[in-house]
Design a protein around this motif. Sequence first.
Motif, mmCIF file in Angstrom:
data_model
loop_
_atom_site.group_PDB
_atom_site.id
_atom_site.type_symbol
_atom_site.label_atom_id
_atom_site.label_comp_id
_atom_site.label_asym_id
_atom_site.label_seq_id
_atom_site.Cartn_x
_atom_site.Cartn_y
_atom_site.Cartn_z
ATOM 1 N N ALA A 143 0.836 -1.201 0.000
ATOM 2 C CA ALA A 143 0.000 0.000 0.000
ATOM 3 C C ALA A 143 0.872 1.252 0.000
ATOM 4 O O ALA A 143 0.570 2.246 -0.678
ATOM 5 C CB ALA A 143 -0.926 -0.005 1.216
ATOM 6 N N LEU A 181 1.981 1.868 -3.496
ATOM 7 C CA LEU A 181 0.900 2.447 -4.300
ATOM 8 C C LEU A 181 0.666 3.908 -3.916
ATOM 9 O O LEU A 181 0.385 4.749 -4.769
ATOM 10 C CB LEU A 181 -0.397 1.643 -4.110
ATOM 11 C CG LEU A 181 -0.493 0.346 -4.908
ATOM 12 C CD1 LEU A 181 -1.756 -0.409 -4.534
ATOM 13 C CD2 LEU A 181 -0.477 0.644 -6.402
ATOM 14 N N GLN A 195 -1.835 6.584 -5.396
ATOM 15 C CA GLN A 195 -3.055 5.809 -5.199
ATOM 16 C C GLN A 195 -3.225 5.427 -3.733
ATOM 17 O O GLN A 195 -3.708 4.333 -3.419
ATOM 18 C CB GLN A 195 -3.019 4.542 -6.074
ATOM 19 C CG GLN A 195 -2.737 4.835 -7.535
ATOM 20 C CD GLN A 195 -2.554 3.565 -8.351
ATOM 21 O OE1 GLN A 195 -3.289 2.587 -8.179
ATOM 22 N NE2 GLN A 195 -1.575 3.554 -9.228
ATOM 23 N N ALA A 241 -7.142 4.706 -2.296
ATOM 24 C CA ALA A 241 -7.690 3.406 -2.675
ATOM 25 C C ALA A 241 -6.864 2.279 -2.067
ATOM 26 O O ALA A 241 -7.405 1.258 -1.626
ATOM 27 C CB ALA A 241 -7.724 3.270 -4.195
ATOM 28 N N ALA A 242 -5.537 2.464 -2.024
ATOM 29 C CA ALA A 242 -4.662 1.404 -1.536
ATOM 30 C C ALA A 242 -4.961 1.058 -0.081
ATOM 31 O O ALA A 242 -5.098 -0.114 0.273
ATOM 32 C CB ALA A 242 -3.202 1.813 -1.695
ATOM 33 N N ASN A 278 -8.308 -0.768 0.208
ATOM 34 C CA ASN A 278 -8.238 -2.156 -0.246
ATOM 35 C C ASN A 278 -7.407 -3.013 0.702
ATOM 36 O O ASN A 278 -7.730 -4.172 0.944
ATOM 37 C CB ASN A 278 -7.652 -2.212 -1.662
ATOM 38 C CG ASN A 278 -8.599 -1.620 -2.691
ATOM 39 O OD1 ASN A 278 -9.817 -1.691 -2.544
ATOM 40 N ND2 ASN A 278 -8.037 -1.033 -3.734
ATOM 41 N N ALA A 279 -6.351 -2.431 1.224
ATOM 42 C CA ALA A 279 -5.506 -3.172 2.158
ATOM 43 C C ALA A 279 -6.300 -3.491 3.424
ATOM 44 O O ALA A 279 -6.233 -4.607 3.958
ATOM 45 C CB ALA A 279 -4.257 -2.365 2.496
ATOM 46 N N SER A 331 -10.444 -4.043 -6.774
ATOM 47 C CA SER A 331 -9.980 -4.024 -5.376
ATOM 48 C C SER A 331 -9.240 -5.319 -5.035
ATOM 49 O O SER A 331 -8.260 -5.310 -4.293
ATOM 50 C CB SER A 331 -11.162 -3.797 -4.429
ATOM 51 O OG SER A 331 -12.102 -4.832 -4.566
ATOM 52 N N SER A 341 -5.837 -5.130 -6.552
ATOM 53 C CA SER A 341 -5.030 -4.210 -5.747
ATOM 54 C C SER A 341 -4.443 -4.933 -4.540
ATOM 55 O O SER A 341 -3.262 -4.780 -4.218
ATOM 56 C CB SER A 341 -5.893 -3.026 -5.304
ATOM 57 O OG SER A 341 -5.163 -2.172 -4.467
ATOM 58 N N ALA A 342 -5.262 -5.758 -3.888
ATOM 59 C CA ALA A 342 -4.786 -6.500 -2.719
ATOM 60 C C ALA A 342 -3.699 -7.503 -3.106
ATOM 61 O O ALA A 342 -2.668 -7.614 -2.427
ATOM 62 C CB ALA A 342 -5.957 -7.214 -2.047
ATOM 63 N N PHE A 393 -1.753 -7.316 -5.666
ATOM 64 C CA PHE A 393 -0.574 -6.517 -6.023
ATOM 65 C C PHE A 393 0.212 -6.125 -4.779
ATOM 66 O O PHE A 393 1.435 -6.253 -4.724
ATOM 67 C CB PHE A 393 -1.036 -5.272 -6.782
ATOM 68 C CG PHE A 393 0.061 -4.303 -7.094
ATOM 69 C CD1 PHE A 393 0.831 -4.438 -8.236
ATOM 70 C CD2 PHE A 393 0.329 -3.231 -6.246
ATOM 71 C CE1 PHE A 393 1.855 -3.539 -8.529
ATOM 72 C CE2 PHE A 393 1.343 -2.332 -6.528
ATOM 73 C CZ PHE A 393 2.104 -2.491 -7.663
ATOM 74 N N MET A 394 -0.494 -5.656 -3.766
ATOM 75 C CA MET A 394 0.185 -5.243 -2.532
ATOM 76 C C MET A 394 0.896 -6.422 -1.876
ATOM 77 O O MET A 394 2.021 -6.291 -1.384
ATOM 78 C CB MET A 394 -0.819 -4.605 -1.571
ATOM 79 C CG MET A 394 -1.348 -3.265 -2.056
ATOM 80 S SD MET A 394 -2.415 -2.423 -0.854
ATOM 81 C CE MET A 394 -4.018 -3.023 -1.308
#
Lengths: 194, 194
Positions: A163, A166, A171, A174-175, A178-179, B151, B154-155, B157-158
């Motif tokens: 995160a 990002l 970002q 949003a990061a 979503n995290a 979303s 995104s998770a 990716f993180m």
Amino acid sequence: MVLRADAAEKRQHIVETAYGLFKRVGFHATGIDRIISEAAVAKMTMYRHFPSKDGLIVEVLDWRAGRFERQLDGLAEAATTPQRKIATIFDWYGRWFERPNFHGCLFQHALAEFGDPEHPVFKAVARQKDGLKRRMQEILEARMPAAQAESTASALFMLIEGATLLAQMGQGKAAIENARAAAERILAVRKALR
Amino acid sequence: MVLRADAAEKRQHIVETAYGLFKRVGFHATGIDRIISEAAVAKMTMYRHFPSKDGLIVEVLDWRAGRFERQLDGLAEAATTPQRKIATIFDWYGRWFERPNFHGCLFQHALAEFGDPEHPVFKAVARQKDGLKRRMQEILEARMPAAQAESTASALFMLIEGATLLAQMGQGKAAIENARAAAERILAVRKALR
DNA sequence: CCTATATGAGACAGACCTGTCTCACTTATA
DNA sequence: TATAAGTGAGACAGGTCTGTCTCATATAGG
């Protein structure tokens, strides 16, 4: 041989000035001349307080890590349950990402510029990252077995570091959302498995 | 005005030599002299092919990003389901972490050294990271609504970026395992919510 | 063969880097 | 007041940085 109060203050002033420059400009890209100029300090004053530029970098990182730990300690105190203690960490990151002078994680950056595991800067980074991971692990150990707490803390740690990446690319909002959502799901499943 | 075959090869040789140095040593810490020395190339040869050091860095990153994308494309072809396509990406990272010359993510490092969003290097990093995130998002869109795919991607990716960070600190094996487990849980929950 | 292109080798400029040193000055403490 | 610690200012050394330039050489295509 009493250390004068001014000396300690000046030393701290150098640390914080260097911190701002390292954060904005980078480690190798920030020269000693720029640090002492911005801190309005003589070069020898800096070299009397710190053995070298690398030594200064380590002190900056350790100081920043300490401040981080103290802030999280304060937030954790107010939280009642393990779940909420974890949430306050995500809260901290969410607020951090929105700061106007957010430039990404200084420790991630230090790791990028000092990749040798034997280098003192690398070790300082490892200390901070391990500290965060261990903090979450210890919180989770109140709710699950140690082995589960470790893997869960690892997952939360990865979400937070990702995160932060990002966030540096614009970002952040949003990061962190979503995290946080992913973390809640991971924790919910963990809880169900208990 | 035919470009000789040698010229194109030499240009590529410079890119790959610089890649190895940037990866091991860092961007600012790697000098032009070292690049041309290791590539066994004259300085003017390098400056005839690339406008500047920054220009070379961007080309190195774009070349590396292209190779990455092609490798993932190949793995995705062999996978049958979206779930398996995602798994091949985690597989790729797991193998990468175990390589003896793994030094962390070059794009993470570039982001650390070039923090200005207007800088061409920063933009090259953003392209690669967005590419990976979009790749996962498009895979997931076969199984869930676009908003949920975003979303979830995104998770994932993180998790991957965080795992890469842990891998650079010598915890690659545990990191990819924990990331994979967390990803499976996130996807399982997502599936249940469908 | 002849010409245009690409290259190797290295000097060079101008700036910047880290780290050391000197010297004059200020200020706190004894 | 006397002493010593701490500081500011800046010269300095020795090295490295990026980027430009020249000149001799090699080679491919017409």
